[in-house]
Design a protein around this motif. Structure first.
Motif, PDB file in Angstrom:
ATOM      1  N   HIS A 112       3.396   3.415  12.548  1.00  0.00           N
ATOM      2  CA  HIS A 112       4.095   3.717  11.625  1.00  0.00           C
ATOM      3  C   HIS A 112       4.191   2.946  10.632  1.00  0.00           C
ATOM      4  O   HIS A 112       5.096   2.836   9.543  1.00  0.00           O
ATOM      5  N   GLU A 113       3.252   2.924   9.402  1.00  0.00           N
ATOM      6  CA  GLU A 113       2.770   2.554   8.553  1.00  0.00           C
ATOM      7  C   GLU A 113       3.290   4.174   7.870  1.00  0.00           C
ATOM      8  O   GLU A 113       3.145   4.629   6.133  1.00  0.00           O
ATOM      9  N   ILE A 114       3.457   5.658   8.632  1.00  0.00           N
ATOM     10  CA  ILE A 114       3.528   6.713   7.972  1.00  0.00           C
ATOM     11  C   ILE A 114       4.860   6.765   7.716  1.00  0.00           C
ATOM     12  O   ILE A 114       5.462   6.637   6.601  1.00  0.00           O
ATOM     13  N   GLN A 115       5.547   6.040   8.827  1.00  0.00           N
ATOM     14  CA  GLN A 115       7.369   6.143   9.124  1.00  0.00           C
ATOM     15  C   GLN A 115       7.516   5.169   7.535  1.00  0.00           C
ATOM     16  O   GLN A 115       8.786   5.768   6.780  1.00  0.00           O
ATOM     17  N   SER A 152       9.221  11.693   8.157  1.00  0.00           N
ATOM     18  CA  SER A 152       8.047  10.554   8.819  1.00  0.00           C
ATOM     19  C   SER A 152       7.598  10.573   9.739  1.00  0.00           C
ATOM     20  O   SER A 152       7.267   9.417   9.792  1.00  0.00           O
ATOM     21  N   GLY A 153       8.684  10.478  10.696  1.00  0.00           N
ATOM     22  CA  GLY A 153       9.273   9.704  11.797  1.00  0.00           C
ATOM     23  C   GLY A 153       7.835  10.308  12.565  1.00  0.00           C
ATOM     24  O   GLY A 153       8.128  10.126  14.458  1.00  0.00           O
ATOM     25  N   THR A 154       7.660  12.019  12.598  1.00  0.00           N
ATOM     26  CA  THR A 154       7.230  12.637  13.242  1.00  0.00           C
ATOM     27  C   THR A 154       5.814  12.527  14.236  1.00  0.00           C
ATOM     28  O   THR A 154       5.615  12.427  14.643  1.00  0.00           O
ATOM     29  N   CYS A 202       9.303   5.413  -0.021  1.00  0.00           N
ATOM     30  CA  CYS A 202       9.129   6.737  -0.735  1.00  0.00           C
ATOM     31  C   CYS A 202      10.952   7.338  -0.945  1.00  0.00           C
ATOM     32  O   CYS A 202      11.057   7.665  -1.888  1.00  0.00           O
ATOM     33  N   ILE A 203      11.902   7.175   0.397  1.00  0.00           N
ATOM     34  CA  ILE A 203      13.059   7.254   0.204  1.00  0.00           C
ATOM     35  C   ILE A 203      14.032   6.460  -1.103  1.00  0.00           C
ATOM     36  O   ILE A 203      14.238   6.804  -1.755  1.00  0.00           O
ATOM     37  N   LEU A 204      13.160   5.022  -0.877  1.00  0.00           N
ATOM     38  CA  LEU A 204      13.881   4.318  -1.494  1.00  0.00           C
ATOM     39  C   LEU A 204      13.674   3.890  -3.424  1.00  0.00           C
ATOM     40  O   LEU A 204      14.350   3.862  -3.575  1.00  0.00           O
ATOM     41  N   ILE A 205      12.228   4.960  -3.219  1.00  0.00           N
ATOM     42  CA  ILE A 205      11.823   4.773  -4.451  1.00  0.00           C
ATOM     43  C   ILE A 205      12.593   6.568  -5.598  1.00  0.00           C
ATOM     44  O   ILE A 205      13.198   5.809  -5.953  1.00  0.00           O
ATOM     45  N   ARG A 233       0.881  -1.205  -0.026  1.00  0.00           N
ATOM     46  CA  ARG A 233       0.035   0.219   0.118  1.00  0.00           C
ATOM     47  C   ARG A 233       0.681   0.774  -0.139  1.00  0.00           C
ATOM     48  O   ARG A 233       0.533   2.382  -0.472  1.00  0.00           O
ATOM     49  N   ALA A 234       1.771   1.321   0.755  1.00  0.00           N
ATOM     50  CA  ALA A 234       2.021   2.549   0.935  1.00  0.00           C
ATOM     51  C   ALA A 234       3.426   2.855  -0.897  1.00  0.00           C
ATOM     52  O   ALA A 234       3.879   3.913  -0.745  1.00  0.00           O
ATOM     53  N   ALA A 235       3.499   1.580  -1.180  1.00  0.00           N
ATOM     54  CA  ALA A 235       4.397   1.705  -2.704  1.00  0.00           C
ATOM     55  C   ALA A 235       3.376   2.345  -3.886  1.00  0.00           C
ATOM     56  O   ALA A 235       3.383   2.818  -4.291  1.00  0.00           O
ATOM     57  N   LEU A 236       2.188   1.816  -3.440  1.00  0.00           N
ATOM     58  CA  LEU A 236       0.955   2.465  -4.066  1.00  0.00           C
ATOM     59  C   LEU A 236       0.544   4.173  -4.120  1.00  0.00           C
ATOM     60  O   LEU A 236       0.445   4.391  -5.021  1.00  0.00           O
ATOM     61  N   ILE A 237       1.193   4.608  -3.026  1.00  0.00           N
ATOM     62  CA  ILE A 237       0.679   5.592  -2.178  1.00  0.00           C
ATOM     63  C   ILE A 237       2.056   6.726  -3.391  1.00  0.00           C
ATOM     64  O   ILE A 237       1.754   7.604  -4.096  1.00  0.00           O
ATOM     65  N   VAL A 238       2.721   5.875  -3.360  1.00  0.00           N
ATOM     66  CA  VAL A 238       4.099   6.632  -3.684  1.00  0.00           C
ATOM     67  C   VAL A 238       4.544   7.001  -4.794  1.00  0.00           C
ATOM     68  O   VAL A 238       4.619   8.032  -5.525  1.00  0.00           O
TER      69      VAL A 238
END
Length: 213
Positions: free
Chosen positions: A158-161, A133-135, A167-170, A78-83
């Motif tokens: 945790h999911e937001i982080q 992202s950790g805020t 996002c950084i990796l992609i 899901r995170a990758a899809l959002i990014v």
């Protein structure tokens, strides 16, 4: 509070640079006199500290905070899809924004290939994600500790982080690769100095002839 601190840091830098250019403070023991290049020199020094110290610490810390093997099923997907969705929108928006924009003085509007490179060049963005992202997770641990729905909020944090790390990796890796690969193919080679002089001479001659008509 967090936004106010960031805004204050930006305003402080702009005000300090403006005062240094004008020679403030004017106290003999504190002032250096008008120093128009002092802010540029300071920026260069801070950039070195950022590149070699602060940036590796930020990215290393945020990367070490994620244990992908312990993530619930589907979170990374899901995170990758959002990014990727946001990235696609940004690429399209950047390409359309540059349509009809003028290049250097006297140039025609940017070509299709140049606009495409602008869109690609905006892909490698990761610093803000690494910092912020950790805020949300940090705020959840402070503000929601002891609340009945603390576990749910903790999972969201945790999911937001995780989304920020993906996002950084992609963006950072894929974006840098795209710039390296497509840059030489999409950008025209800058004209040589001799060619530029010939072009300017021809334009000047044409302007003189037009003025005589």
């Amino acid at each position: 509070m967090l936004s106010g601190g960031a805004l204050g840091a930006l305003v402080l830098g702009m005000v300090a640079a403006a005062l240094w250019r004008r020679g403030w403070p004017r106290h003999a023991a504190l002032g250096l006199g008008p120093a128009p290049h002092f802010s540029d020199d300071l920026e260069a020094a801070i950039a070195e500290i950022w590149d070699w110290v602060a940036e590796p610490i930020i990215f290393g810390t945020i990367g070490a905070s994620i244990n992908f093997s312990a993530l619930p099923a589907g979170v990374a997907a899901r995170a990758a899809l959002i990014v990727l969705t946001g990235l696609a929108v940004r690429v399209i928006a950047t390409f359309l924004t540059m349509y009809g924009q003028e290049g250097r003085a006297g140039d025609h509007p940017y070509s299709f290939r140049s606009r495409l490179f602008f869109a690609v060049a905006w892909t490698p963005k990761a610093t803000v994600q690494a910092v912020l992202s950790g805020t949300p997770l940090h705020l959840v641990k402070i503000l929601k500790s002891g609340a009945p729905d603390y576990d749910q909020w903790l999972q969201w944090g945790h999911e937001i982080q995780t989304t920020g790390v993906i996002c950084i990796l992609i963006c950072a890796t894929l974006g840098t690769l795209l710039v390296q690969v497509f840059g030489p193919k999409l950008l025209d080679e800058a004209p040589k100095a001799e060619e530029e002089r010939e072009c300017l001479t021809a334009l000047a001659a044409k302007a003189d002839s037009d003025a005589l008509l």
